[in-house]
Design an enzyme around this catalytic site. Structure first.
Site, short mmCIF file in Angstrom:
data_model
loop_
_atom_site.label_atom_id
_atom_site.label_comp_id
_atom_site.label_asym_id
_atom_site.label_seq_id
_atom_site.Cartn_x
_atom_site.Cartn_y
_atom_site.Cartn_z
N HIS A 173 -0.53 9.33 83.10
CA HIS A 173 -1.29 9.42 81.87
C HIS A 173 -0.38 9.03 80.70
CE1 HIS A 173 -3.27 11.98 84.82
NE2 HIS A 173 -4.39 11.69 84.21
N HIS B 155 -21.22 42.46 93.71
CA HIS B 155 -19.96 43.17 93.52
C HIS B 155 -19.21 43.43 94.82
CE1 HIS B 155 -21.57 43.63 89.56
NE2 HIS B 155 -20.63 44.44 89.15
N GLU C 57 -10.99 38.41 83.42
CA GLU C 57 -10.19 38.38 84.64
C GLU C 57 -9.28 37.15 84.67
OE1 GLU C 57 -13.53 38.35 84.60
OE2 GLU C 57 -14.07 40.41 85.11
N HIS D 289 -6.30 7.33 77.93
CA HIS D 289 -5.97 8.61 78.55
C HIS D 289 -5.21 8.43 79.85
CE1 HIS D 289 -6.73 12.79 79.95
NE2 HIS D 289 -6.87 12.21 81.12
#
Lengths: 681, 681
Positions: A35, A476, A414, A265
């Site tokens: 890149h 869950h 999380e 890019h």
């Protein structure tokens, strides 16, 4: 401002930045992949940062009190490699630059922290570096509070791209940083308006400036090619009491035919276009050639921090022997000597009192004795503190006005938590652990993989590890998550059966230096199965004989965690029928795999039928059932065959057939030669 | 405003809302688990929404043009169940309410879409419902553009909590919604300032109003207990041309002793406190008893939409037969009849021309012929369009001014893309597929699990599926991701070996009704191995004999995807040595597992040695190597044993030993009885 003006106004700066641009073009062209555009676009920002602000000594990338530079937009790796090479990093030599993206090179496609000391973190999966940086900055705050600013006092600088800011983890990361007022965190947003698919507007019109302000950040907007604006913005960022985001308006692949396009890019390999770009930059030397005066100018930058580093070393040397030893040990990541005896004492006490507790509670009991002696732990939870049992009495809460606090309320984040923990571990001096429900391994997963890949000993405290959590239901209830973590290379997955095994697992997790650990812990209470005290850490062998057969050994039951007591109950039933039955507790497959053949054979000899019991899916168990001297037609599995359901835990165990009766029944059938294939696994 | 004032000002409203509150208290208390506070806090918003705005007919929750109501804060499931019961949903009876969270009940701990038609989506993992809702709203826009507003014209309403807004996926979701100006999406934020760990400020101080505005949303702030404010805000939201967020200031567990506390978030089971709360609410009947007049008032609400539904049905009936058939087929999710013949024609052409292409390109070739006939596909990519090859010529780009476009530029948002695709599939009428690099399965993982759990046929186009992607290195090279997807229940993982298998895999993926598919596709070019045309879909059997042994069958090679051609080359070498070798292509383990024993035995007979070849980790392969008549000491695995590295693909295959030579070597060793254990797997 056009390039000629930029060149004319700051010729010395321009040449230094051009060195980054030229090396990038050359390396990417040689590799024929990579890149190019991002390093070319952000060369000015990086040059000013390194020349005027970054506290570092290029020759000593291991200096603990260096500023951290994190390239969150990891695809622009040549930016980092160029900087390291130019400044004189001992590992990133010109040969490494020439070998960009080749087998064995330290200059991998994306920066890999374990390949060179000068690479702070592994980036490429977008957003991770930004989220790591939050952990770096928290680690710095925590250690500064603990050891004082004479020993710890540095900034964390980050370059993030549009992709980093679109990823969800960036939201979690900037929320944490804003909440915690991480004033020594400075993020440069490479605002080039280009993604792979086109201009940013194609997929996003978020007002990033307003967004960061909404999260409590100090925000500035600058021309990312103007050295004086860059310098002023960094100066302002360093003094503000909030984390800083500097929106740098840049041109991707500046000066190249592909400037301001998606093509820019990627890999710019057209020789004519590259030559034209170099000409425009005023770069006249051949491939990989940096003129001596430019290289020298960069090496001077690389040496800017020598005196500061030496002064720091002198301050460390001046510490009292005890304090210096503690600081050195903490930096090194070595566990305190007292850990082992503390764990042993707890084990003894537990084997005697044999409490019936959930292993999440066991984990808390361990942490209650461990945290006071392992001062480098920082615990936390993604808003499930009371459920994950991760907070102990002594920790205190890490907060803006209490940086000595060692417990983090991460919020419902999380992923951000996991990535920040990785950052803390990478920073050094901190041993992070954090909790959530095991099912939400899914949310933390990108960072959990990176713990393993980056070789950092982050500890994941995953409670509510099966249908045993009951009524919350299948969203869950993990069923495949043990398999997911076990499938991940360089990850220790511990599923302890009781408090003793939990203590042993924690001891192992806290002494790892290059491997993350996942602790799979129950919500429901479990009997103590290790009622006979052994000083030896049995979990360290991965699996061991918990109860051997009385009489002729006809069956071996393999179980982990909450199912060990089910296996023990099944053993009682079978023994009552005269069927000699061994129970093998397998708290850590990975460690068992590392044992030698002799030990493994002792634990799992051929001959007897084998039944494994685990309240998860079967995936992976065949290795222990059919392999290791086992046979498909003499083995069975009692566990889950699909997702769980919402009901009380006992009902679920019974309805899904994970019971001692079912195990005993399966053993009897196998002994009678009535093997049957499992339902679809 | 205190409760007495609220009651006095809107007595009829209050009583209806109180019914939700009381049922919630009763059900949670009976289950002794659950979340009481959120339904109690949001009862007013829900009541006004259902009474004044939501277009629905409670007796016909399958009415296609109903407004969708999505409870993103899924732990507050009793809010949804109460509404369904009160309005007269045929499935959520009073018995179901009484059986909240019990085995077999439709009233699971968290709403499960497959348990009752009235439950639009499965929520509980926070943020997912919000992100689903973006897909629901996009599906509505797309179908409205295609079929006209007489057939499709409805809103998507969402209740999201603080947790939903902290999760990273919320950032991706609101970014997409803002960019796409999803004006018929209305999100109520339950702004109660409480999370499990404490007040929101403990972990977050984001200005949510500013944040949503930054993402291009229309935002209002109201008192979430004032019916007139709620009503006015919904009215305003419906007419604004942006997606709307209504910040509803509420009190969790309103009127209960646990009001405004974390305790109020969970199960409120104290009988005295519950009685006091009911008294305060003016609720005087016994547990689970709703006074007749209140129930009748709710049932009237449930019938509000009958006339509208009938008028819609009349409009559908008035369509031309062709158009009605197409609309009906589209709503039902049935694949068009022409799909099968189109796939067959492509297979024939490919078998004849035998191109060497990457399977990501194969996938594009399939989509080029499929998209024109399967008008319900919506494709997209998380900013890797040119790499994932997901965009075909006919699709057009879905955008604010082109709702007929069927290609979505999702941006760098794998998680948001996956969750929105689930929303589209749940909405009905759309068959979504989306691409990213396979390694970033990690980012999409929480939504991928939900595709499986929710039983929706979302298609994941995962390209760059091994070290074969080369220089981008280990952060981008999946090694454990096949195992992760295979470990997930109810998921079809396809790893096709060439364009023919890719076409067969796509046919299977596009005809699934309740199972998601993961297509694992290469970056690198592969030879066509299916050079003999067969009309039969061979992938449908999961595994099949691609090339049988010449002479005595001494070895069976098992391979998937890019390694099939390696197995074929190894077969050539072995056959040249006189070793009869069969090659089994295993593009879909799950489908092979579903075959009967006879077929499986035909493909994998006992006797010959077995070697599996896959450029991923071994985890899971033991089933096919040791099981199914195989033997550990007569089997071997050629693949990865850890993370990859950055180098050209050919170098990596060679350095990691995944070559035809290595396979042939392993076979020879096994035949000679020289079995060796693998390196740590």
């Amino acid at each position: 401002m056009d390039i000629e003006t930029l060149k004319a106004q700051n010729p010395a700066h321009w040449t230094k930045a051009a060195a980054i641009r030229a090396l990038t073009l050359d390396a990417v062209a040689a590799a024929n992949s990579g890149h190019s555009g991002m390093p070319i676009g952000m060369a000015d920002v990086a040059t000013v940062l390194y020349e005027k602000h970054l506290k570092f000594d290029a020759a000593r990338p291991d200096w603990f009190d260096r500023d951290r530079f994190i390239l969150s937009a990891g695809h622009g790796s040549m930016l980092l490699y160029s900087l390291l090479y130019l400044c004189g990093d001992p590992e990133i030599t010109l040969d490494e630059i020439k070998n960009f993206r080749q087998w064995g090179a330290k200059t991998a496609g994306h920066p890999e922290n374990f390949l060179a000391q000068g690479i702070e973190t592994t980036t490429g999966p977008l957003g991770q570096g930004l989220a790591n940086s939050v952990g770096f900055a928290m680690a710095e705050e925590s250690l500064r509070a603990r050891f004082g600013k004479k020993l710890v006092d540095h900034y964390t600088y980050v370059i993030a791209g549009d992709g980093c800011l679109m990823e969800g983890v960036s939201h979690e990361a900037i929320g944490i940083a804003g909440r915690q007022k991480l004033s020594k965190l400075v993020v440069f947003w490479d605002n080039n308006n280009i993604t792979i698919d086109g201009t940013v507007e194609l997929s996003d019109r978020t007002d990033q400036v307003a967004r960061f302000k909404a999260a409590g950040w100090h925000v500035q907007e600058i021309d990312g090619h103007d050295p004086s604006e860059i310098d002023a913005a960094i100066t302002a960022a360093k003094t503000d009491d909030r984390p800083s985001m500097i929106a740098c308006k840049t041109h991707i692949a500046l000066g190249h035919a592909a400037q301001d396009t998606s093509k820019g890019h990627g890999a710019l390999t057209d020789a004519d276009q590259n030559a034209a770009a170099k000409a425009l930059w005023g770069w006249t030397t051949g491939p990989f050639e940096v003129p001596d005066d430019t290289k020298t100018a960069w090496e001077d930058i690389g040496r800017r921090g020598v005196a500061e580093r030496e002064a720091w070393e002198a301050r460390v040397a001046d510490l009292s022997a005890t304090r210096r030893a503690e600081f050195t040990r903490t930096m090194s990541g070595e566990a305190p000597k007292k850990l082992s005896s503390t764990i042993k004492a707890l084990k003894k006490q537990i084997s005697e009192s044999a409490p019936k507790v959930a292993t999440r509670k066991s984990s808390e009991m361990v942490l209650e004795v461990v945290n006071p002696i392992v001062k480098e732990t920082i615990g936390g939870s993604a808003d499930l503190t009371g459920s994950n049992n991760t907070k102990t009495g002594d920790l205190g809460v890490f907060d803006v006005d209490n940086r000595k606090g060692r417990y983090v309320y991460w919020g419902i984040r999380e992923h951000g938590m996991a990535a920040a923990m990785n950052g803390m571990a990478l920073h050094g001096g901190i041993r992070p652990y954090g909790g959530t429900f095991m099912c939400f391994t899914d949310y933390a997963r990108p960072a959990m993989r990176l713990s393993a890949l980056m070789k950092v000993p982050t500890v994941y405290v995953m409670t509510h590890d099966s249908i045993g959590l009951g009524e919350d239901g299948p969203t869950h209830q993990p069923v495949e998550h043990l398999a997911i973590s076990r499938a991940t290379p360089n990850t220790l997955v511990f599923r302890p059966a009781d408090t003793v095994e939990t203590a042993e697992a924690w001891e192992l997790a806290l002494t790892q230096t290059s491997t993350p650990s996942v602790l799979s812990l129950t919500r429901q209470g479990l009997s103590t199965v290790r009622t006979e005290h052994k000083t030896k850490n049995m979990v360290a062998q991965g699996a061991y004989v918990l109860a051997d057969a009385d009489g002729k050994r006809q069956a071996i039951l393999l179980a982990t965690g909450s199912e060990v007591e089910i296996a023990m109950a099944a053993r009682d039933m079978l023994q009552a029928d005269g069927i000699g039955t061994r129970v093998v507790s397998m708290p850590c497959w990975e460690l068992f795999e590392e044992q030698d053949e002799r030990y493994r054979k002792r634990v799992l000899p051929g001959g007897p039928v084998r039944v494994a019991v685990e309240a998860g899916i079967r995936f992976g168990w065949d290795r222990w059932l059919f392999g290791e001297r086992g046979k498909r037609e003499k083995s069975g599995f009692v566990g889950m065959h699909g997702f769980g359901a919402s009901a009380p835990a006992e009902t679920l165990y019974s309805e899904f057939g994970i019971t001692a009766e079912a195990v005993a029944q399966k053993v009897r059938g196998l002994i009678e030669g009535k093997w049957q294939p499992d339902p679809r696994t």
